[in-house]
Design a protein around this motif. Structure first.
Motif, short mmCIF file in Angstrom:
data_model
loop_
_atom_site.label_atom_id
_atom_site.label_comp_id
_atom_site.label_asym_id
_atom_site.label_seq_id
_atom_site.Cartn_x
_atom_site.Cartn_y
_atom_site.Cartn_z
N LYS A 5 0.84 -1.21 0.00
CA LYS A 5 0.00 0.00 0.00
C LYS A 5 0.87 1.25 0.00
CE LYS A 5 -2.98 0.61 3.56
NZ LYS A 5 -2.90 1.92 4.23
N SER A 6 1.86 1.29 0.86
CA SER A 6 2.71 2.50 0.95
C SER A 6 3.40 2.78 -0.38
CB SER A 6 3.79 2.30 2.02
OG SER A 6 3.21 2.26 3.29
N ILE A 7 3.90 1.72 -1.02
CA ILE A 7 4.63 1.90 -2.28
C ILE A 7 3.65 2.25 -3.40
CG2 ILE A 7 6.12 0.73 -3.97
CD1 ILE A 7 7.36 -0.83 -1.64
N HIS A 9 0.83 4.02 -3.19
CA HIS A 9 0.53 5.46 -3.08
C HIS A 9 1.65 6.30 -3.69
CE1 HIS A 9 -2.92 5.49 -0.39
NE2 HIS A 9 -2.30 4.77 0.52
N ARG A 10 2.86 5.97 -3.30
CA ARG A 10 4.01 6.79 -3.72
C ARG A 10 4.26 6.67 -5.22
NH1 ARG A 10 4.23 5.66 1.61
NH2 ARG A 10 5.58 6.86 3.03
N ALA A 11 3.97 5.48 -5.79
CA ALA A 11 4.17 5.30 -7.24
C ALA A 11 3.25 6.25 -8.00
CB ALA A 11 3.88 3.85 -7.61
N ALA A 150 8.02 9.42 15.54
CA ALA A 150 8.61 8.66 14.42
C ALA A 150 7.50 8.37 13.43
CB ALA A 150 9.22 7.36 14.95
N SER A 151 7.39 9.19 12.38
CA SER A 151 6.30 9.03 11.42
C SER A 151 6.81 9.16 9.99
CB SER A 151 5.22 10.07 11.68
OG SER A 151 4.35 10.14 10.55
N ALA A 152 6.63 8.08 9.22
CA ALA A 152 7.02 8.12 7.80
C ALA A 152 6.09 9.04 7.02
CB ALA A 152 6.97 6.72 7.22
N ILE A 298 4.70 -1.00 12.99
CA ILE A 298 3.62 -0.16 13.53
C ILE A 298 2.24 -0.60 13.06
CG2 ILE A 298 3.80 1.65 11.72
CD1 ILE A 298 3.27 2.23 15.52
N ASP A 299 2.12 -1.10 11.84
CA ASP A 299 0.79 -1.50 11.34
C ASP A 299 0.45 -2.96 11.68
OD1 ASP A 299 0.36 1.00 10.28
OD2 ASP A 299 1.08 0.46 8.28
N GLU A 300 1.42 -3.69 12.20
CA GLU A 300 1.23 -5.12 12.39
C GLU A 300 0.85 -5.48 13.83
OE1 GLU A 300 2.15 -3.95 9.23
OE2 GLU A 300 4.15 -3.97 10.12
N VAL A 325 -3.91 6.46 17.50
CA VAL A 325 -4.40 7.41 16.49
C VAL A 325 -4.30 6.85 15.06
CG1 VAL A 325 -4.13 9.51 17.85
CG2 VAL A 325 -2.18 8.66 16.53
N LYS A 326 -4.44 5.54 14.95
CA LYS A 326 -4.50 4.92 13.62
C LYS A 326 -5.96 4.91 13.14
CE LYS A 326 -0.13 4.18 13.13
NZ LYS A 326 0.61 4.94 12.12
N GLU A 327 -6.31 4.02 12.20
CA GLU A 327 -7.67 4.02 11.66
C GLU A 327 -8.70 3.86 12.78
OE1 GLU A 327 -4.97 3.00 10.28
OE2 GLU A 327 -5.18 2.54 8.14
C1 S3P Z 1 2.67 4.89 6.32
C2 S3P Z 1 3.24 5.24 7.51
C3 S3P Z 1 2.72 4.80 8.82
C4 S3P Z 1 1.75 3.65 8.67
C5 S3P Z 1 0.77 3.85 7.58
C6 S3P Z 1 1.47 4.02 6.25
C7 S3P Z 1 3.26 5.39 5.06
O1 S3P Z 1 2.04 5.87 9.45
O2 S3P Z 1 1.07 3.43 9.89
O3 S3P Z 1 -0.13 2.77 7.48
O4 S3P Z 1 2.92 4.87 3.99
O5 S3P Z 1 4.07 6.33 5.14
P1 S3P Z 1 2.83 6.93 10.41
O6 S3P Z 1 3.80 7.63 9.58
O7 S3P Z 1 1.73 7.81 10.95
O8 S3P Z 1 3.46 6.08 11.48
#
Ligand code: S3P
Length: 417
Positions: A5-7, A9-11, A150-152, A298-300, A325-327
């Motif tokens: 999912k993360s990749i 979105h970014r693509a 720590a947030s990506a 973090i998501d697992e 503070v996730k979904e």
């Molecule tokens: C994500 C970063 C994480 C993660 C989320 C996807 C991303 O969130 O929980 O499902 O694609 O950068 P945080 O950056 O809020 O930890």
């Protein structure tokens, strides 16, 4: 397993901002990444697909996006909203970002405050939540930002804004977080400077379209890693799974608990490490989770909590307040669900204490959180009776076809309504 999912979105985002064509394979056709895709279409980007995971993006260039006719609806997707907020802060047109009920409660000041330091003009509700109204500004300026969490998503948001900023934008993270944005920027030919916990980009460069092979999502594989570990007689191979070191906390933690996971056929696919994972049943035991692993898994945690509830002894998690503070509030919702199945789970302010034992059948409310729903589906493998999980439509945000795949792997699962 479906694409990452993360990749995905970014693509879409970087492909849209690139010059030339970007060909994506393995794209996740889930509601979250589709929300990103539709948003860029609404800003005039020509995108063909998805068709069996193939997407062709005709890049508009860094300054080629057009004002959308209506607010951009990002559904349940926090990644879309936070990353796009940065990317759109530097555009010459106004946008409004909206989301569903869950996304509209999630904290957005973590991005709007540093973006304001860069010169962005973004209005939130009084509670610091969406809708986000982004006004055009003449120019952004680079900042040197030390992230408090720590947030990506925050890091990626600021790097994307940095593409439009004068000078250099640097972000320092308190602990390593997923680095797909940095890797993919480099793959599109954009210079990224990395030094220890700090990453910097300089505005005014260009992205060049490329080919992206999206690996399977380790966050989706996590449900099957847990399910196969806790069910007797399992032996599963999950293919082409993304094994980026910033994402493999779930493998590290399950192994710490005694799981039997073999990593095979390790290779590099377009700048991301990938492998096949063989997982077999194992006797798991409780662990004290090292805090350094928290951002890497973090998501697992919903799936890991199910593993802990089926393990021998106690599992203690600390330093994970972000889960609230996730979904959904994943600490409380998981504790309530495990309690409904007769489990022993005590929430704390920044984690949980779970004592393993027998689970019984019962009814669980997933609160519309995809990962809670899929985690409890796996818990049913060890419950004494059927587990009814409510409010599961959002499974389609990250894992369309989950029920069919799980049934194919031997889970007795049916979708109602
Ligand atoms: C994500 C970063 C994480 C993660 C989320 C996807 C991303 O969130 O929980 O499902 O694609 O950068 P945080 O950056 O809020 O930890």
């Amino acid at each position: 397993m479906p694409g990452d999912k993360s990749i995905s979105h970014r693509a879409i985002m970087l492909g849209a901002l690139a010059e030339g064509v970007t060909e994506v394979s393995g794209f996740l056709e889930g509601e979250d990444s589709l929300a990103t895709l539709r948003a860029f279409r609404a800003m005039g980007v020509r995108i063909a697909g998805p068709d069996a995971g193939r997407v062709t993006i005709h890049g508009a260039g860094l300054h080629g996006l057009a004002a959308p006719a209506a607010p951009l609806d990002l559904g349940n997707s926090g990644t879309s909203m936070r990353l796009m907020c940065g990317l759109l802060a530097g555009q010459r047109f106004a946008t409004t970002l909206v989301g569903d009920a869950s996304l509209s409660t999630r904290p957005m000041r973590r991005v709007t405050v540093p973006l304001a330091e860069m010169g962005a003009r973004i209005a939130t509700t009084e509670r610091g939540t969406a809708p986000l109204a982004i006004s055009p500004v003449d120019t952004l300026r680079g900042i040197d930002y030390v992230m408090p969490v720590a947030s990506a998503q925050v890091k990626s948001c600021l790097l994307l804004a940095g593409l439009y900023a004068a000078g250099e934008t640097c972000v320092t993270e308190p602990a390593p977080t997923r680095d797909h944005t940095e890797r993919m920027l480099a793959g599109f030919g954009y210079a990224v400077r990395r030094e220890a916990s700090r990453v910097c980009v300089r505005g005014g460069g260009r992205l060049v379209g490329c080919a992206i092979d999206v690996p399977a999502d380790i966050s989706s594989a996590a449900f099957f890693l847990v399910g196969a570990s806790i069910a007797d007689g399992s032996d599963l191979v999950l293919e082409h799974v993304g094994m980026n070191p910033t994402r493999i906390g779930v493998v590290n933690l399950l192994r710490l608990m005694g799981a039997d996971i073999e990593v095979r056929n390790e290779r590099d696919v377009g700048g991301e490490p990938v492998a096949d994972l063989r997982v077999r049943s194992a006797r798991l035991h409780g662990v004290r989770i090292p805090e350094a692993q928290v951002p890497l898994a973090i998501d697992e945690f919903p799936a890991l909590f199910v593993a802990a509830a089926c393990a021998e002894g106690e599992t203690v998690l600390t330093g994970a307040a972000e889960l609230r503070v996730k979904e959904s509030d994943r600490i409380q919702v998981m504790a309530d669900g495990l309690a409904a199945l007769g489990g022993d789970a005590r929430p704390t302010s920044d984690g949980i204490v779970i004592r393993g034992g027998a689970l019984r059948g019962g009814a669980v409310d997933s609160h519309g959180d995809h990962r809670i729903a899929m985690s409890f589906a796996m818990a049913a493998l060890r419950a004494g009776g059927p587990v009814d999980i409510d409010d599961c439509a959002n499974v389609a945000t990250s894992f369309p076809g989950f029920a069919a795949l799980a049934a194919g792997a031997g889970l007795g699962i049916a979708v109602e309504g």
